[in-house]
Design a protein around this motif. Structure first.
Motif, PDB file in Angstrom:
ATOM      1  N   LEU A  36      96.771  -0.470  54.506  1.00 12.49           N
ATOM      2  CA  LEU A  36      97.122   0.890  54.922  1.00 12.49           C
ATOM      3  C   LEU A  36      97.128   1.823  53.720  1.00 12.49           C
ATOM      4  N   ALA A  37      97.709   1.372  52.607  1.00 11.66           N
ATOM      5  CA  ALA A  37      97.773   2.194  51.401  1.00 11.66           C
ATOM      6  C   ALA A  37      96.386   2.444  50.819  1.00 11.66           C
ATOM      7  N   GLU A  38      95.484   1.483  50.968  1.00  4.80           N
ATOM      8  CA  GLU A  38      94.153   1.596  50.383  1.00  4.80           C
ATOM      9  C   GLU A  38      93.179   2.387  51.248  1.00  4.80           C
ATOM     10  N   ALA A  39      93.293   2.241  52.588  1.00  3.21           N
ATOM     11  CA  ALA A  39      92.260   2.816  53.447  1.00  3.21           C
ATOM     12  C   ALA A  39      92.783   3.493  54.701  1.00  3.21           C
ATOM     13  N   GLY A  40      94.103   3.638  54.834  1.00  6.19           N
ATOM     14  CA  GLY A  40      94.640   4.282  56.021  1.00  6.19           C
ATOM     15  C   GLY A  40      94.674   3.340  57.218  1.00  6.19           C
ATOM     16  N   PRO A  41      95.191   3.813  58.359  1.00 14.87           N
ATOM     17  CA  PRO A  41      95.324   2.951  59.546  1.00 14.87           C
ATOM     18  C   PRO A  41      94.003   2.322  59.983  1.00 14.87           C
ATOM     19  N   ALA A  42      92.896   3.069  59.869  1.00 16.19           N
ATOM     20  CA  ALA A  42      91.604   2.537  60.290  1.00 16.19           C
ATOM     21  C   ALA A  42      91.163   1.358  59.426  1.00 16.19           C
ATOM     22  N   ALA A  78     108.514   1.505  59.813  1.00 14.70           N
ATOM     23  CA  ALA A  78     108.554   2.721  58.998  1.00 14.70           C
ATOM     24  C   ALA A  78     109.586   3.705  59.529  1.00 14.70           C
ATOM     25  N   TYR A  79     109.634   3.897  60.841  1.00 16.32           N
ATOM     26  CA  TYR A  79     110.647   4.788  61.419  1.00 16.32           C
ATOM     27  C   TYR A  79     112.057   4.278  61.113  1.00 16.32           C
ATOM     28  N   THR A  80     112.236   2.971  61.217  1.00 19.65           N
ATOM     29  CA  THR A  80     113.545   2.377  60.944  1.00 19.65           C
ATOM     30  C   THR A  80     113.941   2.587  59.492  1.00 19.65           C
ATOM     31  N   ASP A  81     112.999   2.366  58.584  1.00 16.90           N
ATOM     32  CA  ASP A  81     113.266   2.539  57.156  1.00 16.90           C
ATOM     33  C   ASP A  81     113.580   3.993  56.841  1.00 16.90           C
ATOM     34  N   LEU A  82     112.811   4.922  57.424  1.00 12.43           N
ATOM     35  CA  LEU A  82     113.058   6.344  57.212  1.00 12.43           C
ATOM     36  C   LEU A  82     114.439   6.732  57.735  1.00 12.43           C
ATOM     37  N   ALA A 115     107.392   8.721  48.142  1.00 14.60           N
ATOM     38  CA  ALA A 115     107.379   7.360  47.603  1.00 14.60           C
ATOM     39  C   ALA A 115     106.448   6.445  48.393  1.00 14.60           C
ATOM     40  N   GLN A 116     106.265   6.754  49.688  1.00 14.93           N
ATOM     41  CA  GLN A 116     105.457   5.906  50.557  1.00 14.93           C
ATOM     42  C   GLN A 116     104.535   6.779  51.416  1.00 14.93           C
ATOM     43  N   PRO A 117     103.627   7.505  50.793  1.00 14.03           N
ATOM     44  CA  PRO A 117     102.798   8.439  51.564  1.00 14.03           C
ATOM     45  C   PRO A 117     101.955   7.764  52.637  1.00 14.03           C
ATOM     46  N   HIS A 118     101.544   6.517  52.396  1.00 17.82           N
ATOM     47  CA  HIS A 118     100.743   5.815  53.399  1.00 17.82           C
ATOM     48  C   HIS A 118     101.557   5.544  54.665  1.00 17.82           C
ATOM     49  N   ARG A 119     102.847   5.256  54.509  1.00 17.42           N
ATOM     50  CA  ARG A 119     103.684   5.031  55.687  1.00 17.42           C
ATOM     51  C   ARG A 119     104.014   6.360  56.372  1.00 17.42           C
ATOM     52  N   TYR A 120     104.200   7.410  55.582  1.00 20.08           N
ATOM     53  CA  TYR A 120     104.455   8.723  56.167  1.00 20.08           C
ATOM     54  C   TYR A 120     103.253   9.185  56.985  1.00 20.08           C
ATOM     55  N   GLN A 121     102.056   9.003  56.454  1.00 17.03           N
ATOM     56  CA  GLN A 121     100.855   9.381  57.179  1.00 17.03           C
ATOM     57  C   GLN A 121     100.666   8.517  58.415  1.00 17.03           C
TER      58      GLN A 121
END
Length: 228
Positions: A36-42, A78-82, A115-121
């Protein structure tokens, strides 16, 4: 007494098999987050995860029924962590100032996103084609942060009350989600959410930096005007 749950001994502790299954699921999610961090959800690929873990892609379907099932787990995590992050920030607030808890919430929200832009996106970016990003499980998972935002909002002024039709829609939304608040408060929470989300989307994309603008200074200026 009822039957014991599968894979659960009389002591109530998980069996070695259950612990192994939980461990493998976490390893799969860790690899998926890397993708996810490297290439997004796709870019999340069950087959690629299988290669990383030394097993076949189809074997991983014993742990997640589909890629969408894996994606859903990542979204809920991610929602839980946020939600946990902003709640901890609010709980740690010692100031009695009216805006203290609210500002702690917004600052923690931004810090988590940066801190976690990939999870935010993953939560707020464009959903994958065919994936239901508004499924009830995901909506329920997202609610903790919104519930807390409504609670810590400074009291909105009477001039912020929305027109009757919109007020009724906001009240129905609040009631459907079990959120305590009137239309003015719900509207104020929505305004905060879309303004902060818009700001963070531009910041994460590097738009402010490309303009030669200090995002921290811009954020402080924006925060000072919220929730008006």
């Amino acid at each position: 007494m009822g039957l014991m749950a599968a894979n659960e001994p009389a002591s109530g502790r998980p069996t070695p098999r259950a612990r192994y299954r939980a461990q493998i699921r976490e390893e799969i999610k860790t690899q998926a987050l890397r993708q996810l961090a490297e290439a997004g959800p796709a870019g999340i690929s069950v087959n690629a995860i299988g290669k990383e873990l030394g097993v076949s892609g189809p074997a991983l379907y014993r742990y997640f029924s589909s890629r969408d099932d894996l994606l859903t787990e990542l979204v809920i995590d991610a929602y839980t962590d946020l939600g946990t992050t902003v709640a901890a920030a609010v709980a740690a607030t010692t100031s009695r100032a009216e805006r203290a808890a609210f500002e702690a919430f917004v600052r923690a929200y931004r810090a988590w996103a940066l801190a976690q832009p990939h999870r935010y996106q993953l939560l707020f970016g464009s959903p994958l084609p065919g994936y239901d990003a508004n499924a009830e499980r995901l909506v329920e998972a997202s609610q903790a942060a919104m519930d807390l935002l409504v609670k810590v909002l400074p009291v909105p002024g009477p001039e912020t009350k929305p027109p009757q039709r919109l007020a009724s829609e906001i009240e129905r939304w609040l009631a459907a989600r079990g959120i305590v608040g009137d239309a003015a408060t719900g509207h104020a929470a929505l305004r905060v959410w879309w303004r902060v989300h818009g700001f963070l989307s531009l910041e994460i994309a590097g738009s402010f930096a490309s303009m030669g603008l200090d995002p921290d200074a811009l954020f402080e200026l924006e925060l000072a005007t919220l929730p008006q």
